[in-house]
Design a protein around this motif. Structure first.
Motif, mmCIF file in Angstrom:
data_model
loop_
_atom_site.group_PDB
_atom_site.id
_atom_site.type_symbol
_atom_site.label_atom_id
_atom_site.label_comp_id
_atom_site.label_asym_id
_atom_site.label_seq_id
_atom_site.Cartn_x
_atom_site.Cartn_y
_atom_site.Cartn_z
ATOM 1 N N GLY A 196 -29.942 -4.821 -23.475
ATOM 2 C CA GLY A 196 -28.512 -4.975 -23.210
ATOM 3 C C GLY A 196 -28.227 -5.333 -21.766
ATOM 4 N N PHE A 197 -28.997 -4.724 -20.852
ATOM 5 C CA PHE A 197 -28.815 -5.005 -19.425
ATOM 6 C C PHE A 197 -29.165 -6.456 -19.114
ATOM 7 N N ILE A 198 -30.270 -6.928 -19.667
ATOM 8 C CA ILE A 198 -30.686 -8.315 -19.440
ATOM 9 C C ILE A 198 -29.615 -9.281 -19.931
ATOM 10 N N ALA A 199 -29.088 -9.027 -21.129
ATOM 11 C CA ALA A 199 -28.070 -9.910 -21.692
ATOM 12 C C ALA A 199 -26.800 -9.903 -20.857
ATOM 13 N N PHE A 200 -26.434 -8.722 -20.348
ATOM 14 C CA PHE A 200 -25.203 -8.616 -19.561
ATOM 15 C C PHE A 200 -25.343 -9.356 -18.226
ATOM 16 N N VAL A 201 -26.485 -9.180 -17.559
ATOM 17 C CA VAL A 201 -26.716 -9.877 -16.289
ATOM 18 C C VAL A 201 -26.708 -11.385 -16.513
ATOM 19 N N ALA A 202 -27.329 -11.829 -17.587
ATOM 20 C CA ALA A 202 -27.378 -13.255 -17.874
ATOM 21 C C ALA A 202 -25.985 -13.823 -18.130
ATOM 22 N N ALA A 203 -25.173 -13.108 -18.906
ATOM 23 C CA ALA A 203 -23.812 -13.572 -19.207
ATOM 24 C C ALA A 203 -22.955 -13.592 -17.957
ATOM 25 N N SER A 204 -23.121 -12.587 -17.092
ATOM 26 C CA SER A 204 -22.370 -12.533 -15.842
ATOM 27 C C SER A 204 -22.774 -13.675 -14.914
ATOM 28 N N THR A 205 -24.081 -13.956 -14.864
ATOM 29 C CA THR A 205 -24.571 -15.040 -14.016
ATOM 30 C C THR A 205 -24.096 -16.390 -14.534
ATOM 31 N N LEU A 206 -24.053 -16.535 -15.856
ATOM 32 C CA LEU A 206 -23.548 -17.773 -16.454
ATOM 33 C C LEU A 206 -22.114 -18.042 -16.023
ATOM 34 N N LEU A 207 -21.287 -17.001 -15.993
ATOM 35 C CA LEU A 207 -19.901 -17.164 -15.577
ATOM 36 C C LEU A 207 -19.813 -17.532 -14.102
ATOM 37 N N LEU A 247 -5.208 -9.332 -3.951
ATOM 38 C CA LEU A 247 -4.944 -9.493 -2.528
ATOM 39 C C LEU A 247 -6.071 -8.872 -1.708
ATOM 40 N N ALA A 248 -6.501 -7.681 -2.092
ATOM 41 C CA ALA A 248 -7.597 -7.026 -1.374
ATOM 42 C C ALA A 248 -8.868 -7.862 -1.439
ATOM 43 N N GLU A 249 -9.148 -8.462 -2.598
ATOM 44 C CA GLU A 249 -10.335 -9.302 -2.734
ATOM 45 C C GLU A 249 -10.209 -10.555 -1.872
ATOM 46 N N THR A 250 -9.014 -11.139 -1.827
ATOM 47 C CA THR A 250 -8.799 -12.326 -0.995
ATOM 48 C C THR A 250 -9.073 -12.003 0.470
ATOM 49 N N ILE A 268 -12.597 -11.278 -13.091
ATOM 50 C CA ILE A 268 -13.494 -10.883 -14.167
ATOM 51 C C ILE A 268 -14.932 -10.815 -13.662
ATOM 52 N N SER A 269 -15.340 -11.859 -12.942
ATOM 53 C CA SER A 269 -16.710 -11.922 -12.437
ATOM 54 C C SER A 269 -16.993 -10.777 -11.478
ATOM 55 N N ARG A 270 -16.035 -10.447 -10.629
ATOM 56 C CA ARG A 270 -16.207 -9.352 -9.680
ATOM 57 C C ARG A 270 -16.346 -8.016 -10.415
ATOM 58 N N GLU A 271 -15.533 -7.813 -11.440
ATOM 59 C CA GLU A 271 -15.607 -6.563 -12.200
ATOM 60 C C GLU A 271 -16.931 -6.472 -12.958
ATOM 61 N N ALA A 272 -17.429 -7.618 -13.421
ATOM 62 C CA ALA A 272 -18.712 -7.624 -14.132
ATOM 63 C C ALA A 272 -19.842 -7.146 -13.225
ATOM 64 N N THR A 273 -19.797 -7.521 -11.946
ATOM 65 C CA THR A 273 -20.841 -7.066 -11.021
ATOM 66 C C THR A 273 -20.767 -5.551 -10.820
ATOM 67 N N THR A 274 -19.567 -5.005 -10.866
ATOM 68 C CA THR A 274 -19.406 -3.550 -10.766
ATOM 69 C C THR A 274 -20.031 -2.858 -11.968
ATOM 70 N N VAL A 275 -19.809 -3.428 -13.146
ATOM 71 C CA VAL A 275 -20.387 -2.862 -14.360
ATOM 72 C C VAL A 275 -21.912 -2.933 -14.309
ATOM 73 N N ILE A 276 -22.441 -4.049 -13.815
ATOM 74 C CA ILE A 276 -23.894 -4.191 -13.690
ATOM 75 C C ILE A 276 -24.466 -3.067 -12.825
ATOM 76 N N GLY A 277 -23.816 -2.798 -11.702
ATOM 77 C CA GLY A 277 -24.276 -1.732 -10.824
ATOM 78 C C GLY A 277 -24.231 -0.375 -11.498
#
Length: 250
Positions: free
Chosen positions: A206-217, A44-47, A174-183
């Motif tokens: 590992g960082f490159i792979a994570f950013v790429a997987a997050s961007t793919l989603l 709800l907060a994200e909406t 999931i995608s929103r939480e992934a951006t938090t992890v990236i930060g």
């Protein structure tokens, strides 16, 4: 958000509490129920945040429904166990219609972002999460403070939990939480001691792979999947940026 409330309404439960327990697949009063319902509150907060990203006229139109959506989630003034107030009565069709309309608009306006992901591939992200948990476990205390390491690990475990419950909470969460992890990873990377070059190299890859997987989603770009596997295209550009930053701070 809309789908969850629709399930509560259509659950056929005799009371609001049972409707939520059935929809979330968790026993009322349990820690798991609290965790899952808290995630719905987060949706709800994200909406609400996403609505504020719309043009002013559309913000004004949909913000008037915020109290209705909030009440549908928490029902603060009612006894959730009251059999005289079944879930179908408390979550109205009008509320769902307004929420569905907002969701359609947000998907159109924010499609291809973490707010409305165009992709559905969760495997690459899940694999990257597993890799990072292993990498964090292998990172010496001399390289990174244990408290910071555990904080990132907890965020990644939560992300994995969201992936496991994707049918309930959706890919946008999931995608929103992934951006938090990236930060968090990016911030922690700046305080690595650098005493172990091997650890720094693993973190970079590992960082490159994570950013790429997050961007793919988020984007659903099929060419990015090939780039992840081949180490080319966008992934190569990400690598260059990371190396540039590392060189500037080293």
């Amino acid at each position: 958000m809309h789908e969850i409330l629709a399930r509560v309404r259509e659950s056929g439960a005799k009371d609001f509490r049972s409707g939520w327990a059935g929809t979330l697949g968790a026993e009322w009063g349990s820690s798991e129920f609290a965790r899952r319902h808290a995630e719905v509150s987060g949706l709800l907060a994200e909406t609400i945040r996403q609505v504020h990203a719309l043009p002013e006229a559309q913000q004004h139109r949909y913000s008037r429904y915020f109290p209705q959506w909030w009440t549908a989630v928490v029902q603060p003034d009612l006894n959730w166990a009251d059999p005289g107030r079944p879930a179908r009565v408390l979550v109205t069709q009008e509320t769902l219609d307004h929420l569905a309309s907002a969701a359609d608009l947000l998907e159109s306006a924010l499609g291809g972002t973490c707010s409305a992901p165009a992709g559905s591939n969760l495997e690459a992200l899940k694999e990257s999460c597993d890799t990072w948990l292993e990498l964090l476990e292998q990172t010496p205390d001399e390289e990174l403070a244990p408290s910071l390491r555990e904080e990132i690990a907890a965020q990644i475990r939560h992300l994995l939990w969201l992936i496991d419950h994707a049918p309930l909470f959706g890919t946008a969460r999931i995608s929103r939480e992934a951006t938090t992890v990236i930060g968090s990873i990016a911030q922690a990377s700046t305080v690595l001691s650098g005493q172990d070059p091997q650890t720094g190299g693993k973190w970079k890859r590992g960082f490159i792979a994570f950013v790429a997987a997050s961007t793919l989603l988020a984007t659903g770009a099929t060419q990015l999947q090939t780039a992840i596997e081949a180490g080319s295209g966008v992934v190569k550009e990400i690598t260059q940026v990371v190396e540039s930053v590392s060189g500037a701070t080293g």
